[in-house]
Write an enzyme that holds these catalytic residues in place. Structure first.
Site, short mmCIF file in Angstrom:
data_model
loop_
_atom_site.label_atom_id
_atom_site.label_comp_id
_atom_site.label_asym_id
_atom_site.label_seq_id
_atom_site.Cartn_x
_atom_site.Cartn_y
_atom_site.Cartn_z
N SER A 54 0.83 -1.19 0.00
CA SER A 54 0.00 0.00 0.00
C SER A 54 0.87 1.26 0.00
CB SER A 54 -0.89 0.00 1.24
OG SER A 54 -1.36 1.30 1.49
N LYS A 55 0.36 2.30 -0.69
CA LYS A 55 1.07 3.58 -0.68
C LYS A 55 1.12 4.13 0.74
CE LYS A 55 -0.68 4.92 -5.13
NZ LYS A 55 -1.61 5.73 -5.87
N ARG A 56 0.18 3.68 1.54
CA ARG A 56 0.10 4.19 2.91
C ARG A 56 0.87 3.33 3.92
NH1 ARG A 56 -3.83 6.52 0.31
NH2 ARG A 56 -4.80 4.54 -0.20
#
Ligand code: GLU
Length: 488
Positions: free
Chosen positions: A256-258
């Site tokens: 995930s980008k997060r």
């Protein structure tokens, strides 16, 4: 092929994450490896999500990692502007030409109408656009306009298979009829990514498009756009594509980008060296050799080719990341590392300004010692802390609890007694302590020196003890031993 031109064209939304930086690295690396040009373009057509902060962070990440561009929003270039928000006239003109040439058309259907038609024909209503407006007559279009409708602009997909050869995956074919005519501009004329991205690649003469595999479904549409632009005289040749493999986490799920591990600037903040981070990112989908994964930027640029990138998912491996970064940490010449550590020590108020002669000496001796034991500047600065805080070292609670027990009081008493008369060199300190604790008290070395180490450095893990004591000097060392003794 003519001179290689690659690009990195992020949308400035959110933090620079590992996937984005890998795309940039491979794009930049390929241009540099082939002696070509690297274009930095900002795809800021989504005013609601784009931020200047995000742009600044991207620039910070690229600059930190040493990836410079030949053309870009800040430095301009022959195809300026390099911000899509400043290129509206160009897109409007291209849309006009595409419509005039019959490559694109006005479409008036609403989503409800499309779904209703699918349903009536016994098809899945969610199939997507049905190409209904392709051949509307002028009279039909006028009738819609008279109703107050405003059209979107759609690109006409050919009724034929679309094939391209991907630098990473080889030949990829999309069968005819699987991709509906797609929207390139909204009713108000504002262009979409589907238009701006390939149009800019074409106008900026990009001939190698490097991007994530998740964008592959849009590639046949881009190729159709390119072909139209070529026929309109706006482009020369469909570019080569390189779709980079997915980056996955330890469970094999798309990272995930997060995910906090994905945040590139966090590594800068924590004091990782850019050479190590760059090296690790380069291994996500590519390798320099079967038996080797540590290399310099120069070696990367010497060896890198997008055609050697592997298509299987690249797993983000924290241990490998740290191991590679630690190797690079050890590779830096000690005097360079010292220069990098001075600001870290100043930030921690361990140095007032530029180191004085005595502090220089401590750094000269201690930096090579901590270099072996650390992966980041922050860790190294923390490990050096005890050498810069006078007589009062802060005792780490866990370390104290672990070592200040049993006969620790006697150990410290015996150490103080033995050291008071000792000469203050590494060898003499070692000899005095061994004689008192190992020979005198009959202790095992590990047990014997634990309390001394914690008293001197505050922690159970420190640079070599005797060298450190020599550096601290007799007075400070004895004061620390006495202070620790007093707590028992
Ligand atoms: N602006 C697009 C993105 O950030 C670029 C996609 C591409 O490289 O084609 O996803």
């Amino acid at each position: 092929m003519s001179n290689v031109r690659t690009r990195f064209c992020p949308s400035p939304t959110g933090l620079p994450h590992v996937g984005l930086v890998r795309t940039c690295l491979f794009s930049w690396g390929y241009a540099r490896a082939k002696g070509g040009e690297f274009v930095f373009r900002i795809e800021d057509t989504d005013a609601a999500r784009d931020t200047e902060d995000s742009y600044n962070q991207l620039v910070e990440a690229l600059s930190w990692l040493g990836m410079g561009w030949d053309e870009g929003p800040d430095i301009g270039g022959p195809h300026a502007p390099y911000r899509q928000s400043q290129r509206s006239d160009i897109y409007a003109d291209v849309v006009k030409r595409l419509v005039e040439g019959g490559y694109a058309y006005e479409a008036f259907s609403t989503n409800e109408e499309v779904e209703a038609r699918h349903k009536a024909a016994g098809r899945d209503p969610k199939l997507g656009y049905d190409n209904f407006d392709r051949d509307l007559t002028e009279a039909q279009k006028q009738a819609f306009r008279d109703e107050g409708r405003r059209p979107v602009y759609r690109m006409r997909m050919p009724d034929a298979d679309i094939t391209f050869v991907d630098a990473v995956r080889g030949e990829v074919t999309t069968p005819a009829g699987t991709v509906p005519d797609y929207v390139i501009a909204r009713a108000d004329g504002s262009p979409l990514y589907t238009l701006t991205n390939p149009v800019d690649d074409a106008l900026m003469k990009v001939n190698m498009v490097t991007r994530g595999e998740d964008l592959m479904s849009s590639t046949p549409r881009q190729i159709v756009m390119w072909r139209a632009l070529i026929e309109l005289g706006l482009a020369e040749e469909v570019p080569e594509y390189a779709h980079l493999p997915l980056i996955v986490d330890e469970r094999g799920k798309k990272m995930s980008k997060r995910d906090p591990r994905s945040d590139l600037l966090k590594y800068k903040l924590e004091g990782y060296l850019p050479e190590g981070v760059l090296n690790y990112v380069a291994t996500l989908g590519w390798s320099i050799a079967a038996d080797r994964d540590v290399f310099t930027v120069a070696e990367f640029l010497e060896a890198f080719d997008l055609h050697d990138v592997k298509s299987n998912p690249a797993r983000f491996d924290e241990k490998k990341f740290d191991a590679i970064c630690a190797s690079h940490f050890r590779m830096v010449p000690a005097d360079e590392l010292t220069e990098l550590l001075v600001p870290e020590l100043q930030r921690r108020e361990l140095l007032d300004g530029e180191p004085n002669e005595a502090e220089r000496h401590v750094l000269d001796v201690a930096v090579p010692l901590v270099q072996e034991r650390c992966t980041t500047l922050a860790q190294a600065a923390e490990m050096l802390r005890f050498l810069f805080c006078g007589t009062e070292v802060e005792l780490d609670e866990t370390s104290a609890k672990k070592t200040f027990k049993d006969d620790a009081a006697q150990v410290l008493d015996a150490s103080i007694a033995a050291l008071e008369g000792a000469e203050w060199t590494t060898g003499a300190i070692e000899e005095a302590l061994k004689a008192a604790l190992v020979d005198g008290m009959g202790l095992k070395p590990r047990k014997a020196f634990g309390p001394v180490r914690v008293a001197i450095s505050g922690k159970t893990v420190s640079p070599p003890l005797y060298e450190s004591m020599e550096l601290l000097g007799k007075e400070v060392s004895l004061a620390r031993l006495r202070a620790a003794r007093a707590t028992l």
